[in-house]
Enzyme design. Structure first.
Site, PDB file in Angstrom:
ATOM      1  N   TYR A 193       0.823  -1.207   0.000  1.00 60.20           N
ATOM      2  CA  TYR A 193       0.000   0.000   0.000  1.00 60.20           C
ATOM      3  C   TYR A 193       0.861   1.262   0.000  1.00 60.20           C
ATOM      4  O   TYR A 193       1.902   1.300   0.658  1.00 60.20           O
ATOM      5  CB  TYR A 193      -0.923   0.027   1.244  1.00 60.20           C
ATOM      6  CG  TYR A 193      -1.749   1.285   1.265  1.00 60.20           C
ATOM      7  CD1 TYR A 193      -2.869   1.382   0.450  1.00 60.20           C
ATOM      8  CD2 TYR A 193      -1.361   2.399   2.004  1.00 60.20           C
ATOM      9  CE1 TYR A 193      -3.601   2.555   0.399  1.00 60.20           C
ATOM     10  CE2 TYR A 193      -2.094   3.577   1.955  1.00 60.20           C
ATOM     11  CZ  TYR A 193      -3.209   3.650   1.153  1.00 60.20           C
ATOM     12  OH  TYR A 193      -3.928   4.813   1.085  1.00 60.20           O
ATOM     13  N   TRP A 216       1.243   5.654  -1.762  1.00 63.30           N
ATOM     14  CA  TRP A 216       0.938   6.629  -2.811  1.00 63.30           C
ATOM     15  C   TRP A 216       1.947   6.644  -3.945  1.00 63.30           C
ATOM     16  O   TRP A 216       1.657   7.184  -5.009  1.00 63.30           O
ATOM     17  CB  TRP A 216       0.806   8.020  -2.191  1.00 63.30           C
ATOM     18  CG  TRP A 216      -0.606   8.329  -1.824  1.00 63.30           C
ATOM     19  CD1 TRP A 216      -1.403   7.603  -0.978  1.00 63.30           C
ATOM     20  CD2 TRP A 216      -1.395   9.427  -2.298  1.00 63.30           C
ATOM     21  NE1 TRP A 216      -2.639   8.198  -0.898  1.00 63.30           N
ATOM     22  CE2 TRP A 216      -2.658   9.331  -1.686  1.00 63.30           C
ATOM     23  CE3 TRP A 216      -1.145  10.490  -3.156  1.00 63.30           C
ATOM     24  CZ2 TRP A 216      -3.677  10.243  -1.922  1.00 63.30           C
ATOM     25  CZ3 TRP A 216      -2.158  11.410  -3.384  1.00 63.30           C
ATOM     26  CH2 TRP A 216      -3.413  11.275  -2.773  1.00 63.30           C
TER      27      TRP A 216
HETATM   28  N1  LIG Z   1      -1.825   8.218  12.295  1.00 59.70           N
HETATM   29  C1  LIG Z   1      -2.139   8.395  10.997  1.00 59.70           C
HETATM   30  N2  LIG Z   1      -1.529   7.665  10.057  1.00 59.70           N
HETATM   31  C2  LIG Z   1      -1.851   7.836   8.765  1.00 59.70           C
HETATM   32  C3  LIG Z   1      -2.812   8.796   8.378  1.00 59.70           C
HETATM   33  C4  LIG Z   1      -3.456   9.557   9.394  1.00 59.70           C
HETATM   34  O1  LIG Z   1      -4.316  10.411   9.115  1.00 59.70           O
HETATM   35  N3  LIG Z   1      -3.092   9.331  10.688  1.00 59.70           N
HETATM   36  N4  LIG Z   1      -3.125   8.947   7.043  1.00 59.70           N
HETATM   37  C5  LIG Z   1      -3.059   7.728   6.270  1.00 59.70           C
HETATM   38  C6  LIG Z   1      -3.309   7.960   4.844  1.00 59.70           C
HETATM   39  S1  LIG Z   1      -4.827   8.647   4.440  1.00 59.70           S
HETATM   40  C7  LIG Z   1      -2.456   7.549   3.879  1.00 59.70           C
HETATM   41  S2  LIG Z   1      -2.968   7.656   2.250  1.00 59.70           S
HETATM   42  C8  LIG Z   1      -1.146   6.933   4.210  1.00 59.70           C
HETATM   43  C9  LIG Z   1      -0.022   7.340   3.259  1.00 59.70           C
HETATM   44  O2  LIG Z   1       1.032   6.442   3.393  1.00 59.70           O
HETATM   45  P1  LIG Z   1       2.087   6.232   2.207  1.00 59.70           P
HETATM   46  O3  LIG Z   1       1.431   6.374   0.891  1.00 59.70           O
HETATM   47  O4  LIG Z   1       2.805   4.968   2.493  1.00 59.70           O
HETATM   48  O5  LIG Z   1       3.051   7.471   2.452  1.00 59.70           O
HETATM   49  P2  LIG Z   1       4.119   8.158   1.524  1.00 59.70           P
HETATM   50  O6  LIG Z   1       5.002   8.957   2.415  1.00 59.70           O
HETATM   51  O7  LIG Z   1       3.452   8.878   0.413  1.00 59.70           O
HETATM   52  O8  LIG Z   1       4.972   6.915   1.009  1.00 59.70           O
HETATM   53  C10 LIG Z   1       5.234   6.668  -0.314  1.00 59.70           C
HETATM   54  C11 LIG Z   1       6.642   6.081  -0.405  1.00 59.70           C
HETATM   55  O9  LIG Z   1       6.830   5.618  -1.737  1.00 59.70           O
HETATM   56  C12 LIG Z   1       8.101   6.082  -2.217  1.00 59.70           C
HETATM   57  N5  LIG Z   1       7.949   6.196  -3.669  1.00 59.70           N
HETATM   58  C13 LIG Z   1       7.418   7.203  -4.375  1.00 59.70           C
HETATM   59  N6  LIG Z   1       7.382   6.891  -5.681  1.00 59.70           N
HETATM   60  C14 LIG Z   1       7.924   5.665  -5.808  1.00 59.70           C
HETATM   61  C15 LIG Z   1       8.175   4.816  -6.914  1.00 59.70           C
HETATM   62  O10 LIG Z   1       7.896   5.133  -8.077  1.00 59.70           O
HETATM   63  N7  LIG Z   1       8.752   3.621  -6.645  1.00 59.70           N
HETATM   64  C16 LIG Z   1       9.085   3.233  -5.377  1.00 59.70           C
HETATM   65  N8  LIG Z   1       9.635   2.042  -5.209  1.00 59.70           N
HETATM   66  N9  LIG Z   1       8.854   4.028  -4.320  1.00 59.70           N
HETATM   67  C17 LIG Z   1       8.284   5.218  -4.530  1.00 59.70           C
HETATM   68  C18 LIG Z   1       8.368   7.378  -1.507  1.00 59.70           C
HETATM   69  O11 LIG Z   1       9.750   7.657  -1.476  1.00 59.70           O
HETATM   70  C19 LIG Z   1       7.738   7.100  -0.129  1.00 59.70           C
HETATM   71  O12 LIG Z   1       8.681   6.546   0.760  1.00 59.70           O
HETATM   72  O13 LIG Z   1      -0.775   7.288   5.549  1.00 59.70           O
HETATM   73  C20 LIG Z   1      -1.776   6.917   6.485  1.00 59.70           C
HETATM   74  N10 LIG Z   1      -1.271   7.053   7.823  1.00 59.70           N
HETATM   75  N1  LIG Z   2      -0.740  18.766   1.821  1.00 53.70           N
HETATM   76  C1  LIG Z   2      -1.231  17.510   1.902  1.00 53.70           C
HETATM   77  N2  LIG Z   2      -2.509  17.265   1.518  1.00 53.70           N
HETATM   78  C2  LIG Z   2      -3.021  16.002   1.623  1.00 53.70           C
HETATM   79  C3  LIG Z   2      -2.230  14.910   2.063  1.00 53.70           C
HETATM   80  C4  LIG Z   2      -0.888  15.205   2.473  1.00 53.70           C
HETATM   81  O1  LIG Z   2      -0.144  14.309   2.909  1.00 53.70           O
HETATM   82  N3  LIG Z   2      -0.430  16.501   2.371  1.00 53.70           N
HETATM   83  N4  LIG Z   2      -2.771  13.645   2.092  1.00 53.70           N
HETATM   84  C5  LIG Z   2      -3.932  13.379   1.227  1.00 53.70           C
HETATM   85  C6  LIG Z   2      -4.604  12.131   1.578  1.00 53.70           C
HETATM   86  S1  LIG Z   2      -3.873  10.649   1.123  1.00 53.70           S
HETATM   87  C7  LIG Z   2      -5.824  12.081   2.163  1.00 53.70           C
HETATM   88  S2  LIG Z   2      -6.580  10.572   2.434  1.00 53.70           S
HETATM   89  C8  LIG Z   2      -6.529  13.306   2.560  1.00 53.70           C
HETATM   90  C9  LIG Z   2      -7.067  13.164   3.978  1.00 53.70           C
HETATM   91  O2  LIG Z   2      -8.006  14.119   4.256  1.00 53.70           O
HETATM   92  P1  LIG Z   2      -8.603  14.204   5.737  1.00 53.70           P
HETATM   93  O3  LIG Z   2      -8.604  12.869   6.372  1.00 53.70           O
HETATM   94  O4  LIG Z   2      -9.882  14.898   5.655  1.00 53.70           O
HETATM   95  O5  LIG Z   2      -7.493  15.150   6.412  1.00 53.70           O
HETATM   96  P2  LIG Z   2      -6.963  15.407   7.890  1.00 53.70           P
HETATM   97  O6  LIG Z   2      -5.993  16.536   7.737  1.00 53.70           O
HETATM   98  O7  LIG Z   2      -6.459  14.158   8.496  1.00 53.70           O
HETATM   99  O8  LIG Z   2      -8.236  15.887   8.691  1.00 53.70           O
HETATM  100  C10 LIG Z   2      -8.942  17.083   8.367  1.00 53.70           C
HETATM  101  C11 LIG Z   2      -9.416  17.764   9.632  1.00 53.70           C
HETATM  102  O9  LIG Z   2     -10.337  16.927  10.315  1.00 53.70           O
HETATM  103  C12 LIG Z   2     -10.373  17.335  11.664  1.00 53.70           C
HETATM  104  N5  LIG Z   2     -10.788  16.211  12.503  1.00 53.70           N
HETATM  105  C13 LIG Z   2     -10.047  15.152  12.900  1.00 53.70           C
HETATM  106  N6  LIG Z   2     -10.808  14.315  13.656  1.00 53.70           N
HETATM  107  C14 LIG Z   2     -12.032  14.861  13.720  1.00 53.70           C
HETATM  108  C15 LIG Z   2     -13.264  14.481  14.341  1.00 53.70           C
HETATM  109  O10 LIG Z   2     -13.403  13.455  14.986  1.00 53.70           O
HETATM  110  N7  LIG Z   2     -14.330  15.308  14.155  1.00 53.70           N
HETATM  111  C16 LIG Z   2     -14.264  16.458  13.430  1.00 53.70           C
HETATM  112  N8  LIG Z   2     -15.376  17.171  13.283  1.00 53.70           N
HETATM  113  N9  LIG Z   2     -13.119  16.852  12.852  1.00 53.70           N
HETATM  114  C17 LIG Z   2     -12.022  16.064  12.989  1.00 53.70           C
HETATM  115  C18 LIG Z   2      -8.997  17.826  12.013  1.00 53.70           C
HETATM  116  O11 LIG Z   2      -9.082  19.016  12.770  1.00 53.70           O
HETATM  117  C19 LIG Z   2      -8.326  17.993  10.661  1.00 53.70           C
HETATM  118  O12 LIG Z   2      -7.693  19.242  10.500  1.00 53.70           O
HETATM  119  O13 LIG Z   2      -5.657  14.424   2.522  1.00 53.70           O
HETATM  120  C20 LIG Z   2      -4.950  14.512   1.284  1.00 53.70           C
HETATM  121  N10 LIG Z   2      -4.311  15.808   1.229  1.00 53.70           N
HETATM  122 MO   LIG Z   3      -4.924   8.893   2.156  1.00 53.01          MO
END
Ligand SMILES: Nc1nc2c(c(=O)[nH]1)N[C@H]1C(S)=C(S)[C@@H](COP(=O)(O)OP(=O)(O)OC[C@H]3O[C@@H](n4cnc5c(=O)[nH]c(N)nc54)[C@H](O)[C@@H]3O)O[C@H]1N2
Ligand SMILES: Nc1nc2c(c(=O)[nH]1)N[C@H]1C(S)=C(S)[C@@H](COP(=O)(O)OP(=O)(O)OC[C@H]3O[C@@H](n4cnc5c(=O)[nH]c(N)nc54)[C@H](O)[C@@H]3O)O[C@H]1N2
Ligand SMILES: [Mo]
Length: 763
Positions: free
Chosen positions: A114, A116
């Site tokens: 899993y 991005w």
């Molecule tokens: N506590 C907590 N944890 C969270 C979240 C949260 O809200 N709270 N958010 C979650 C969410 S929504 C997401 S989507 C995940 C994201 O989690 P990830 O998608 O695992 O996070 P990234 O840092 O984007 O990791 C991508 C990795 O792929 C590598 N990479 C990029 N391009 C390539 C490629 O072409 N080839 C190879 N081999 N590697 C590549 C980059 O160097 C990087 O190390 O995190 C989750 N984790």
């Molecule tokens: N710049 C940047 N943008 C991103 C990403 C990134 O890594 N960097 N990641 C992308 C990815 S993979 C995803 S999945 C999306 C995620 O998008 P989201 O999951 O929506 O993003 P978060 O920033 O985790 O949360 C948004 C807001 O929700 C509020 N919140 C948290 N818990 C609660 C709750 O229980 N109740 C209420 N009412 N509010 C709450 C927090 O205050 C927070 O600021 O973002 C995407 N956008």
């Molecule tokens: Mo995500």
């Protein structure tokens, strides 16, 4: 003379300046047409040449000397890696893949991987890995995501696959909102920085600009624990809510509609099933507890008069109810989504212009901005002969509990016994919860293989690390949903050190294993092939031949803008245009869900108190949010992300009263502890937070180099979070929040070593 070209990333289209000898990327900067470019872009050039790059194939010395097998020392910051020639690395890996395949079968290989990865349709890390593993007989895969993993399982039961597509692709646009919506109720706010990211790339970041123009005509109310979850320019009203209490608030809003005769009974009768069961639950008939505003005030901290007022205002005009993904990324998180859909249905505006229910504003930059009406070119993954899978956030369970079963979506999944894990394009030591547990989990396998650009924390747990060429070091093409152009992504420079395209890596491995990966074509020929296959589809635009496309740097993509929003057809005639749910309608009570007989899932939305909540000694609720100046952990080593650090590590935001009570001021170093682990963070105080709530962004690189001080001295929140599924139904990530204590740290401050890479030796 330097040369300038374009490239694409999940943080947008950007310009790349290359030195006159064509060897060095001098600068990366926002694309001139982009009105709201992501700050991360400035860090790309720096990341490309950073000392954290993996430049040669490397094998962990203990694995090299002891052979495959469980090893509790995986991830030891003092472990040494031996750099080897490509041939040796590929021979070793092919032999190990062969051994695992023949001794344990292909299901012992976990290739879920899993993450991005990068933008780019051909060099998509997961597609390439999956294609390779399929070519050698398959692998145990993973499904769903960390983003909206609970919604992805719950919502199909309520609105069916048709409804899922409507909700994702056809929300009322910002234009519709400006024109029709009186009240936008934004649960989880509308964070500008989250809209900087769009999977696959993005031409022009217009979401926050459109939101600003909509705000001139639409009243926006954000419901969250942080006042600045909405841009100040939106002039939004703020309703501060205790995190995790949205379900209670939404049930009380619905209760008020019913109690005051404001529910749309006609809509409920024709377009939904189960409203009577919801009413019985709200009145207390089902469980003896009436879901009044007073009841919700106790749980959420939102005053009962505010709740009544909000319900009346919502019923008085056109109202759109939006929930961010964050609400469901938590224990019982799916109930907030269920309750929001229920409230919107009782308002009766689903399918009306600018009204109803949305799930994506404030979470994803492409939401409501446009959709890709045509499919994009893709590199086929082939077919997987192994049927086994896990919901992706159950990775530690998979590795720690071989042959156990877990409940999922009404059934049970048997967890295979995994011996080899291959990861490419993701960083589980960034994204997964409870990193101590994840370390124990990866200690149990025979071999961990990682392809990476950088020595990430995941690479530093791996036995075999293969250096991959980045998006600027390979030819590709890219577009995100809603993009105006399919863009050429020509390579800007050659790969650093001995880094190679992963295409080449898999081709070499496949040859050693008597499998066919490349069908006799090289990566450039494949690029032309996927483009041509796309161009020849009957439903794609009139695109030029490849050479012309490449020369022009791209070709326009048609933009489709719906005249109306989601569920319009269903609303107009639910008999002629039913949803593909068992009833053909929106299921506010689902017999299917009810029939699963799960303790934590009912047929309708319910309030279930969470086990994880603040209490002594973990008295603060920590929100773990998406980082503004990086994408997850990507580019954490570069200046834009570093500029956000405090005291050299990830900041923790505290309300001034909470800081004072703990003897903390801005710039101090604090130790943050939860039941799962501890970290060091730099203190920032702000009254934009509710007291009792703290906040840290995800994505600081895990640094376990001083365990006597803390599990992570760099501030990776996932040493704190709890590794439990959202529910037995959905089994998604619960990473959005965790109960913590915050105290001053006055001890010796160990230096951050996360970005240094491991000790390297060569032969
Ligand atoms: N506590 C907590 N944890 C969270 C979240 C949260 O809200 N709270 N958010 C979650 C969410 S929504 C997401 S989507 C995940 C994201 O989690 P990830 O998608 O695992 O996070 P990234 O840092 O984007 O990791 C991508 C990795 O792929 C590598 N990479 C990029 N391009 C390539 C490629 O072409 N080839 C190879 N081999 N590697 C590549 C980059 O160097 C990087 O190390 O995190 C989750 N984790
Ligand atoms: N710049 C940047 N943008 C991103 C990403 C990134 O890594 N960097 N990641 C992308 C990815 S993979 C995803 S999945 C999306 C995620 O998008 P989201 O999951 O929506 O993003 P978060 O920033 O985790 O949360 C948004 C807001 O929700 C509020 N919140 C948290 N818990 C609660 C709750 O229980 N109740 C209420 N009412 N509010 C709450 C927090 O205050 C927070 O600021 O973002 C995407 N956008
Ligand atoms: Mo995500």
């Amino acid at each position: 003379m330097t040369r300038t070209q374009q490239s694409s990333a999940h943080w947008g289209t950007f310009e790349v300046e290359v030195s006159d000898d064509g060897r060095t990327v001098l600068d990366t900067r926002p694309y001139a047409d982009d009105p709201d470019a992501a700050p991360a872009i400035r860090g790309v050039a720096e990341g490309l040449r950073h000392p954290s790059r993996v430049t040669r194939p490397a094998i962990r010395r203990r694995w090299l000397e002891n052979g495959p097998g469980p090893d509790p020392r995986r991830g030891d910051p003092d472990d040494e890696y031996v750099e080897v020639e490509w041939d040796e690395a590929l021979d070793l890996l092919a032999a190990e893949l062969g051994r695992v395949r023949s001794t344990h079968g292909n299901r012992a290989i976990f290739g879920g991987s899993y993450g991005w990865g990068s933008a780019g349709r051909l060099h998509h890390a997961q597609s390439q890995l999956h294609r390779f593993l399929n070519a050698i007989g398959g692998y145990t895969r993973s499904i769903n995501d960390y983003s909206r993993g609970a919604s992805l399982v719950l919502l199909p039961h309520l609105i069916g696959p048709i409804g899922m597509r409507e909700l994702r692709n056809r929300p009322p646009s910002w234009g519709h909102i400006a024109e029709h919506t009186d009240l936008l109720l934004a649960f989880g706010g509308l964070r500008q920085s989250n809209t900087w990211v769009v999977p696959g790339g993005h031409d022009r970041h217009v979401a926050s600009r459109l939101a600003r123009s909509a705000a001139a005509d639409t009243r926006i109310v954000t419901v969250s624990a942080q006042r600045d979850d909405a841009l100040a320019e939106l002039g939004a009203e703020w309703v501060g809510i205790r995190p995790g209490a949205d379900t209670a608030l939404l049930l009380a809003l619905t209760h008020t509609l019913v109690a005051e005769g404001l529910a749309d009974d006609a809509f409920l009768a024709t377009h939904t099933v189960g409203a009577d069961r919801v009413r019985a639950y709200l009145s207390g008939e089902t469980d003896g507890v009436e879901k009044t505003p007073e009841w919700a005030e106790d749980l959420s901290g939102v005053p009962a008069p505010t709740i009544r007022d909000l319900a009346r205002r919502a019923a008085a005009g056109r109202t759109l109810v939006n929930v961010t993904y964050s609400l469901q990324r938590a224990e019982h998180g799916e109930q907030a989504v269920f309750a929001a859909l229920t409230f919107a249905a009782f308002l009766g505006q689903i399918g009306l212009p600018g009204g109803g229910f949305t799930h994506g504003y404030g979470s994803m930059g492409d939401y409501g901005v446009g959709v890709a009406p045509v499919p994009l070119p893709t590199f086929s993954q082939g077919t997987n002969a192994v049927p086994d899978f896990i919901p992706c956030a159950r990775i530690s369970d998979l590795l720690l509990r071989p042959n156990a079963t877990i409940p999922y979506d009404g059934g049970t999944l048997a967890l295979p016994d995994i011996r080899l894990v291959y990861w490419a394009g993701g960083n589980p030591f960034h994204h997964h919860q409870d990193l101590r547990r994840l370390r124990r989990a990866v200690a149990s396998v025979d071999t961990l293989v990682v392809n990476e650009f950088h020595w990430t924390p995941t690479a530093r747990h791996a036995d075999i690390v293969l250096p991959a060429a980045t998006g600027l070091e390979r030819d590709d093409l890219a577009a995100g949903a809603g993009d105006t152009r399919l863009r050429a992504m020509p390579r800007a420079v050659g790969p650093v050190g001995e880094a190679r395209e992963e295409f080449w890596i898999y081709d070499e491995l496949a040859k050693r294993l008597d499998a066919d990966y490349a069908e006799g074509l090289d990566s450039r020929e494949w690029l032309e092939r996927i483009y041509d296959e796309w161009r020849q589809r009957p439903d794609t635009p009139d695109a030029p031949p490849f050479a012309e496309f490449w020369r022009d740097g791209g070709t326009p993509l048609p933009q489709h803008h719906y005249r109306d929003g989601a569920f319009t057809d269903f609303r107009a005639d639910p008999v002629a245009n039913p949803l593909d749910t068992p009833s053909g309608r929106i299921e506010l009570f689902s017999d299917t869900l009810d029939g699963f007989g799960l303790a934590d899932t009912a047929g309708h939305a319910v309030w279930i108190d969470t086990a994880e909540k603040p209490g002594s000694p973990y008295d603060l609720q920590l929100l773990c949010t998406q980082p503004s100046h990086r994408l997850h952990s990507q580019l954490d080593m570069a200046s834009p992300s570093r500029s956000t650090k405090v005291a050299g590590r990830e900041p923790v935001r505290l309300h001034p009263s909470d800081a004072t009570a703990r003897g903390l001021t801005d710039g101090d170093i604090a130790i943050v502890r939860s039941a799962q682990g501890s970290l060091l963070a730099g203190v920032v105080t702000t009254d934009t937070l509710l007291p009792g709530v703290a906040r840290m962004h995800t994505g600081a690189w895990y640094d376990p180099s001083a365990p006597e001080t803390a599990d992570c001295i760099n501030g990776n929140v996932n040493v704190l979070t709890k590794d439990i599924g959202t529910s037995q139904l959905t089994q998604a990530s619960s990473g959005a929040r965790v109960a913590v204590s915050v105290t001053r740290y006055d001890g010796r401050v160990p230096p951050v070593r996360a970005y240094d890479g491991p000790r390297l030796a060569s032969r």
